[in-house]
Design a protein around this motif. Structure first.
Motif, mmCIF file in Angstrom:
data_model
loop_
_atom_site.group_PDB
_atom_site.id
_atom_site.type_symbol
_atom_site.label_atom_id
_atom_site.label_comp_id
_atom_site.label_asym_id
_atom_site.label_seq_id
_atom_site.Cartn_x
_atom_site.Cartn_y
_atom_site.Cartn_z
ATOM 1 N N ASP A 213 3.178 9.969 -6.898
ATOM 2 C CA ASP A 213 4.206 11.235 -6.322
ATOM 3 C C ASP A 213 4.440 12.233 -7.332
ATOM 4 O OD1 ASP A 213 4.228 10.489 -3.493
ATOM 5 O OD2 ASP A 213 6.315 9.709 -3.748
ATOM 6 N N ALA B 229 -2.893 8.953 4.195
ATOM 7 C CA ALA B 229 -2.710 7.341 4.028
ATOM 8 C C ALA B 229 -1.344 6.856 4.100
ATOM 9 C CB ALA B 229 -3.516 6.931 2.783
ATOM 10 N N LEU B 230 -0.375 7.626 3.099
ATOM 11 C CA LEU B 230 1.021 7.263 3.109
ATOM 12 C C LEU B 230 1.502 7.400 4.357
ATOM 13 C CD1 LEU B 230 2.962 6.310 1.011
ATOM 14 C CD2 LEU B 230 3.757 8.490 0.443
ATOM 15 N N MET C 61 0.893 -1.275 -0.137
ATOM 16 C CA MET C 61 -0.015 0.010 -0.009
ATOM 17 C C MET C 61 0.821 1.181 -0.015
ATOM 18 S SD MET C 61 -3.144 -0.736 -0.204
ATOM 19 C CE MET C 61 -4.039 0.691 0.599
ATOM 20 N N CYS D 272 0.840 4.029 -2.868
ATOM 21 C CA CYS D 272 0.633 5.344 -2.879
ATOM 22 C C CYS D 272 1.729 6.287 -3.406
ATOM 23 C CB CYS D 272 0.526 5.846 -1.462
ATOM 24 S SG CYS D 272 -0.999 5.060 -0.585
ATOM 25 N N GLN D 273 2.839 5.823 -3.496
ATOM 26 C CA GLN D 273 4.143 6.398 -4.077
ATOM 27 C C GLN D 273 3.990 6.592 -5.543
ATOM 28 O OE1 GLN D 273 7.981 5.119 -2.597
ATOM 29 N NE2 GLN D 273 8.132 6.992 -1.314
ATOM 30 N N ALA E 105 -4.212 10.980 -0.227
ATOM 31 C CA ALA E 105 -3.094 9.929 -0.505
ATOM 32 C C ALA E 105 -1.948 10.099 0.623
ATOM 33 C CB ALA E 105 -3.008 10.100 -1.756
ATOM 34 N N ASP E 106 -1.491 11.395 0.597
ATOM 35 C CA ASP E 106 -0.451 11.648 1.478
ATOM 36 C C ASP E 106 -0.712 11.345 3.004
ATOM 37 O OD1 ASP E 106 1.045 12.760 -0.347
ATOM 38 O OD2 ASP E 106 0.364 14.875 -0.110
#
Length: 314
Positions: free
Chosen positions: A89, A103-104, A81, A85-86, A100-101
């Motif tokens: 970027d 969650a990351l 995961m 997400c990365q 997204a940030d």
């Protein structure tokens, strides 16, 4: 049932209900209204966005941003995961806001120290590169939200002919070469159109226009129906590298005929109105791909070559 288990089940129930009364929950859990009221107060203190509605018919509601119950991940799932997400970027804008940030950060923060250390060793060693294209994150978020809630969107769209207002029903969003695209039904043109998100100057949900049911059933996997349009055949000769280049493009891959020496040919039907689009696409591959026909495609390629020759004439 332990209290912790009851609270988790209650989070799941109120997420599904959105609005409810204390008595409804008390009946479902077989508890007193006093106990349920205390549980709701505790959930609120823990960050679950519950608020009371005053007056006749009142009860409780959730704010729009709901919380999910705890979800367990294995280390491998969490790492997967994290890198998923990365992959986003390098996009100039995303339709997810800061989600997204956030969650990351959560995945990284709650990983065991040794796994975080392993991920740190991979930083700047694994990249999912995409060309940077600037576009409005608010527009992307509005388009994404319209798909989720099935709403028409009123947009201001900038094209070669100027800026126009359109009412559209988006089918989906997809990214290619750093750009975000939104295939949608255009109520102005009464047909399917594809809109590039960076050309959308503004976007606003429009609840006054009902969505078309047949459009709501479509997905990005549904290709536009161009059977009624005038068709032509495009023929190509490919070098070995040309075969390799076109095999990576899903538009061409299934139409390639391979020769024994590694070169190839390609014959495929296209709509006449798309001819310039395909020639522009083939331009990037230079002399690795040669247009054999139709004559109109060859003439357009000659025109592009002559314009380039004049541009760099000594």
């Amino acid at each position: 049932m332990q209290k912790s288990q009851r609270l988790i089940q209650m989070i799941m129930r109120i997420n599904a209900k959105r609005s409810f009364t204390v008595k409804e929950l008390a009946d479902e859990f077989g508890l007193s209204t006093r106990t349920i009221t205390r549980d709701l107060q505790e959930l609120s203190e823990l960050g679950v966005p519950v608020y009371s509605v005053q007056g006749r018919g009142g009860g409780y509601k959730l704010l729009q941003e709901r919380l999910l119950p705890p979800i367990s991940f294995t280390e491998h799932e969490a790492v997967a995961m994290f890198f998923a997400c990365q992959t986003m970027d390098y996009f100039g804008s995303l339709p997810f806001g800061e989600g997204a940030d956030a969650a990351l950060h959560k995945f990284y923060h709650y990983l065991p120290a040794d796994v975080r250390e392993q991920i740190d060793r991979l930083k700047n060693r694994i990249m999912f590169w995409s060309p940077y294209r600037f576009m409005s994150a608010e527009v992307l978020q509005t388009l994404l939200h319209s798909i989720m809630v099935r709403s028409v969107v009123t947009i201001e769209y900038k094209s070669s002919s100027g800026v126009s207002e359109r009412n559209i029903q988006p089918i989906g969003l997809y990214a290619s070469s750093g750009y975000w695209y939104c295939p949608a039904y255009c109520f102005t043109r009464e047909d399917m159109r594809q809109f590039r998100a960076d050309r959308i100057l503004s976007a606003e949900l429009n609840g006054t226009i009902p969505c078309r049911a047949e459009i709501s059933q479509k997905t990005l996997l549904d290709k536009p129906n161009k059977e009624g349009l005038e068709q032509t055949i495009i023929e190509l000769e490919l070098t070995k590298k040309g075969v390799w280049l076109l095999e990576s493009n899903p538009r061409f891959r299934s139409f390639i005929q391979h020769n024994k020496d590694g070169s190839g040919t390609l014959t495929m039907g296209i709509a006449v109105q798309d001819m310039k689009f395909y020639v522009d696409l083939l331009w990037q591959w230079g002399d690795e791909v040669k247009i054999v026909g139709p004559a109109e495609a060859k003439a357009y390629m000659h025109q592009k070559i002559e314009s380039m020759r004049l541009l760099y004439a000594l």
